[in-house]
Design a protein around this motif. Sequence first.
Motif, PDB file in Angstrom:
ATOM      1  N   ALA A   1      54.118  85.003  -8.438  1.00 29.25           N
ATOM      2  CA  ALA A   1      53.373  85.920  -9.318  1.00 29.25           C
ATOM      3  C   ALA A   1      54.336  86.843 -10.061  1.00 29.25           C
ATOM      4  CB  ALA A   1      52.367  86.732  -8.502  1.00 29.25           C
ATOM      5  N   ARG A   2      55.365  87.331  -9.372  1.00 32.60           N
ATOM      6  CA  ARG A   2      56.360  88.207 -10.020  1.00 32.60           C
ATOM      7  C   ARG A   2      57.107  87.472 -11.126  1.00 32.60           C
ATOM      8  NH1 ARG A   2      57.117  89.722  -4.676  1.00 32.60           N
ATOM      9  NH2 ARG A   2      56.480  91.867  -4.277  1.00 32.60           N
ATOM     10  N   ALA A   3      57.277  86.170 -10.978  1.00 35.13           N
ATOM     11  CA  ALA A   3      58.031  85.380 -11.949  1.00 35.13           C
ATOM     12  C   ALA A   3      57.200  84.966 -13.167  1.00 35.13           C
ATOM     13  CB  ALA A   3      58.590  84.123 -11.273  1.00 35.13           C
ATOM     14  N   MET A   4      55.894  85.195 -13.147  1.00 32.71           N
ATOM     15  CA  MET A   4      55.043  84.788 -14.280  1.00 32.71           C
ATOM     16  C   MET A   4      55.432  85.541 -15.543  1.00 32.71           C
ATOM     17  SD  MET A   4      51.187  84.420 -12.750  1.00 32.71           S
ATOM     18  CE  MET A   4      50.464  83.794 -14.263  1.00 32.71           C
ATOM     19  N   GLN A   5      55.328  84.842 -16.661  1.00 35.06           N
ATOM     20  CA  GLN A   5      55.644  85.441 -17.962  1.00 35.06           C
ATOM     21  C   GLN A   5      54.455  85.308 -18.897  1.00 35.06           C
ATOM     22  OE1 GLN A   5      59.172  83.432 -19.296  1.00 35.06           O
ATOM     23  NE2 GLN A   5      60.477  84.632 -17.963  1.00 35.06           N
ATOM     24  N   ASP A   6      54.347  86.254 -19.833  1.00 35.79           N
ATOM     25  CA  ASP A   6      53.294  86.154 -20.837  1.00 35.79           C
ATOM     26  C   ASP A   6      53.733  85.191 -21.931  1.00 35.79           C
ATOM     27  OD1 ASP A   6      55.011  87.559 -22.538  1.00 35.79           O
ATOM     28  OD2 ASP A   6      53.847  89.402 -22.485  1.00 35.79           O
ATOM     29  N   SER A   7      52.938  85.045 -22.956  1.00 42.75           N
ATOM     30  CA  SER A   7      53.234  84.079 -24.020  1.00 42.75           C
ATOM     31  C   SER A   7      54.478  84.442 -24.829  1.00 42.75           C
ATOM     32  CB  SER A   7      52.035  83.941 -24.954  1.00 42.75           C
ATOM     33  OG  SER A   7      51.722  85.196 -25.522  1.00 42.75           O
ATOM     34  N   ARG A   8      54.943  85.673 -24.726  1.00 55.91           N
ATOM     35  CA  ARG A   8      56.166  86.104 -25.428  1.00 55.91           C
ATOM     36  C   ARG A   8      57.417  86.032 -24.547  1.00 55.91           C
ATOM     37  NH1 ARG A   8      53.938  91.604 -28.253  1.00 55.91           N
ATOM     38  NH2 ARG A   8      52.342  90.632 -29.550  1.00 55.91           N
ATOM     39  N   GLY A   9      57.244  85.546 -23.320  1.00 59.31           N
ATOM     40  CA  GLY A   9      58.382  85.410 -22.403  1.00 59.31           C
ATOM     41  C   GLY A   9      58.699  86.679 -21.619  1.00 59.31           C
ATOM     42  N   ARG A  10      57.848  87.687 -21.672  1.00 61.24           N
ATOM     43  CA  ARG A  10      58.050  88.928 -20.906  1.00 61.24           C
ATOM     44  C   ARG A  10      57.352  88.803 -19.550  1.00 61.24           C
ATOM     45  NH1 ARG A  10      55.505  92.933 -25.218  1.00 61.24           N
ATOM     46  NH2 ARG A  10      53.849  91.511 -24.633  1.00 61.24           N
ATOM     47  N   PRO A  11      57.849  89.543 -18.551  1.00 60.32           N
ATOM     48  CA  PRO A  11      57.171  89.512 -17.243  1.00 60.32           C
ATOM     49  C   PRO A  11      55.718  89.951 -17.382  1.00 60.32           C
ATOM     50  CG  PRO A  11      59.278  90.654 -17.078  1.00 60.32           C
ATOM     51  CD  PRO A  11      59.023  90.406 -18.540  1.00 60.32           C
TER      52      PRO A  11
END
Length: 186
Positions: free
Chosen positions: A173-183
């Motif tokens: 879950a901590r490693a997930m990124q949004d569509s812009r590549g941000r955490p």
Amino acid sequence: MAVRVRQAGLMACAALMLVQCSGADDMPAPDAASRDMSPAAEELDALALESGALPDSAALDPAGRYGRRYEGGSDSLCLVPEEAARGRYRFGVESRIGADEYCRGAGRARLSAGKMLLRFEGAGRDCLIVARYEGDRVEMPGGLDLRCAALCSSRGSFAGVSFPRVDRSAEAARAMQDSRGRPLCR
């Protein structure tokens, strides 16, 4: 143990058949104010939980990755436990529809009686969403407070979005990124 589970399952099926065949057409329809479960329904739920047919969502830690991808977009939700507060979480959520429509936000969450209380911080800090938590999915309600619109593009909305569980790992879950590549979970 297997015999007991089988007996519980048979009792649940028998109780369900009794409820279905008990002349329910003669009974008045419940009004919106009476949302309490009947004793028979409560017993069925208890038997299903005991036999393992239904997961006990209150006993499952909600930390982990949730989401799905589909032809027109994607929905992502991460829940990470807060270090100092037991039963409290940080979350990040994004729902994308096509290239231009989206909703995005982050904040703090807690679990209470089968409900996931999502309090947003930042741009949508006045937004509070009470989602349903079922152990293997988080479901947003169909109607949301107008203050939650600050989290979305002009036609985006979190209303009715469902997030199935993908992983129970807080690290994932901590490693997930949004569509812009941000955490996603900050």
